[in-house]
Design an enzyme around this catalytic site. Structure first.
Site, mmCIF file in Angstrom:
data_model
loop_
_atom_site.group_PDB
_atom_site.id
_atom_site.type_symbol
_atom_site.label_atom_id
_atom_site.label_comp_id
_atom_site.label_asym_id
_atom_site.label_seq_id
_atom_site.Cartn_x
_atom_site.Cartn_y
_atom_site.Cartn_z
ATOM 1 N N HIS A 190 0.985 -0.979 -0.362
ATOM 2 C CA HIS A 190 0.424 -0.439 0.158
ATOM 3 C C HIS A 190 0.747 1.382 0.086
ATOM 4 C CE1 HIS A 190 -2.913 2.769 1.967
ATOM 5 N NE2 HIS A 190 -3.571 1.895 1.167
ATOM 6 N N ASP A 240 3.335 -4.276 7.672
ATOM 7 C CA ASP A 240 1.955 -3.807 8.566
ATOM 8 C C ASP A 240 1.056 -4.723 7.953
ATOM 9 O OD1 ASP A 240 -0.549 -2.866 7.142
ATOM 10 O OD2 ASP A 240 0.094 -1.907 5.747
ATOM 11 N N GLN A 289 -4.196 -5.704 6.305
ATOM 12 C CA GLN A 289 -5.544 -5.915 5.890
ATOM 13 C C GLN A 289 -5.167 -7.499 6.668
ATOM 14 O OE1 GLN A 289 -7.364 -5.241 3.625
ATOM 15 N NE2 GLN A 289 -6.433 -3.014 3.593
ATOM 16 N N LYS A 342 -10.372 -0.839 10.103
ATOM 17 C CA LYS A 342 -10.228 -2.459 10.262
ATOM 18 C C LYS A 342 -10.726 -3.013 10.516
ATOM 19 C CE LYS A 342 -7.438 -0.309 6.140
ATOM 20 N NZ LYS A 342 -8.236 -0.464 5.447
ATOM 21 N N CYS A 386 -4.634 2.497 -3.558
ATOM 22 C CA CYS A 386 -3.716 2.559 -2.939
ATOM 23 C C CYS A 386 -2.814 2.156 -3.271
ATOM 24 C CB CYS A 386 -3.275 3.522 -1.947
ATOM 25 S SG CYS A 386 -4.736 4.747 -1.398
#
Length: 432
Positions: free
Chosen positions: A146, A222, A225, A248, A388
């Protein structure tokens, strides 16, 4: 986190229905008059009623500035704020003093990046030298990132003269381990996503981390997700930093977090400075508080932290292992249905192994925005655009895509409704 001695089972029909009843927005009807099939959880998750109520209750009964109040409301809000930090630490198997509140995951990544830049400028003294970066050093990311985990590193390299390199991808969008040789002895940090927000592919964390450790590089993960879809244990992952995004994870917007190893946070120079993060100040200099407070300048998102903690408790009650098992079933269904359609190209792995329920695709002859609008007319909510992740789309030879992403509340019936609507897109636009 929920752990069992045997593999977790997906939700039964009764369980998924009871779970869905706790999300009021799932009763909303779309443009077709039917309930909205929400397949945009990769962008933002929906919130259960307990989270909505928690934030409202805080404002109604506990709202006050934290840390310095001497009155009842100040004491209660500070206690709730501190308890929220403990809740997130417990959720990822960390220490509370390793959790730094940020306004989002993007800020968490920038906090590390600009902390490294500040170290290069001499901030933090000798203890911070391990973070300093300059000519001859290297930062490594992947092509699957991203923009939030790409641009900060490009910017820091441009400002310091360091090299920027990246792991490349296999044709299906998975990270190509044959390109691990870009992690060279001069690499200071490797930053990569736990799961792609376009392909849904889960990164080979162990292999990448092992390569980073062999050259003494730090590792930032990261989890935006992954953290709402599978158990996360920062110790087992053997990483140094991780970023999280509340919105999220069934939590409110406006708050994220950085996790960092305590010994690293103790020496990393702060990025933002101002009130609430200082020990003493004179007109000539300042001394900062220990981590994590040294990274939390200014007013904090207290209500959001408290509501996020409620979201984490909700996820734990449901069971992260069971959420993962349920979403694996949904992933398989999405991949199978999209892969079988004529004129629809799946961007990402065509098998459900090491994959989450994020499925991006391109429809032959139809712009993604048109695809999204048609699906919306059928009460199916998806995401359109480059998500993104322009370099990743460039890799696949497209400028943008349509993305369907599921959550713990997604049902097979909703997948069927989505797939049925998608089969009519090309016919509607005259493509078949």
């Amino acid at each position: 986190m929920s752990h069992t001695s045997r593999p977790a089972t997906p939700f039964t029909d009764t369980e998924i229905e009871a779970l869905r009843e706790q999300f009021p927005i799932l009763h909303r009807k779309g443009r077709s008059g039917r309930p909205i099939v929400y397949l945009d959880s990769s962008a933002t998750s929906q919130k259960p009623q307990v989270v909505i109520d928690c934030e409202a209750q805080f404002y109604a009964h506990q709202n006050a500035a934290v840390n310095r109040g001497t009155h009842l409301l100040g004491d209660e809000s500070t206690e709730a704020f501190d308890d929220a930090r403990i809740a997130l630490a417990h959720f990822v198997n960390a220490r509370p003093d390793e959790i730094v509140w940020t306004k989002n995951a993007t800020e968490g990544i920038n906090l590390v990046a600009y902390g490294m830049l500040n170290a290069a400028l001499g901030a933090g003294g000798e203890a911070a030298r391990k973070f300093a970066i300059g000519p001859g050093d290297r930062i490594v990311a992947t092509r699957a990132e991203h923009h939030a985990n790409l641009l900060p590193w490009q910017e820091i390299c441009a400002r310091t003269g360091a090299e920027f390199a990246y792991l490349d991808l296999l044709p299906d969008g998975r990270i190509d381990l044959e390109t691990l040789d870009v992690i060279t002895p001069n690499t200071k940090l490797v930053a990569f996503t736990h799961a792609s927000n376009v392909t849904g592919a889960i990164s080979p964390v162990a292999e990448i981390t092992r390569a980073a450790r062999e050259v003494g590089a730090l590792v930032l993960l990261d989890t935006c997700q992954s953290s709402a879809h599978m158990p996360i244990d920062v110790g087992e992952l053997d990483i140094d930093f991780a970023v999280f995004s509340s919105h999220k994870m069934a939590g409110p917007t406006g708050i994220g977090a950085l996790w960092g190893r305590a010994d690293l946070l103790a020496d990393l120079p702060p990025f933002l400075t101002g009130g609430s993060m200082i020990a003493t100040v004179s007109m000539d200099e300042a001394r900062y508080l220990p981590a994590p407070q040294r990274f939390e300048a200014g007013s904090q998102p207290v209500a959001q932290a408290v509501a996020w903690a409620e979201a984490l408790r909700f996820l734990q009650r449901v069971g992260m292992d069971r959420i993962a098992a349920h979403e694996h079933v949904i992933t398989r269904a999405l991949v199978e249905r999209i892969s079988s359609m004529d004129g629809v190209r799946l961007l990402g792995p065509t098998i459900d192994h090491d994959r989450i329920a994020v499925v991006a695709f391109a429809v032959q002859g139809v712009h993604p925005h048109d695809v999204g609008q048609y699906l919306d007319s059928e009460s199916v909510a998806v995401r359109v655009g480059h998500h993104c992740a322009i370099p990743l789309h460039t890799f696949f030879g497209v400028k943008s895509s349509t993305r369907a992403s599921a959550a713990m509340t997604t049902t097979l019936e909703e997948v069927d409704q989505f797939a049925s609507a998608l089969t009519r897109v090309r016919r509607f636009f005259g493509g078949m």
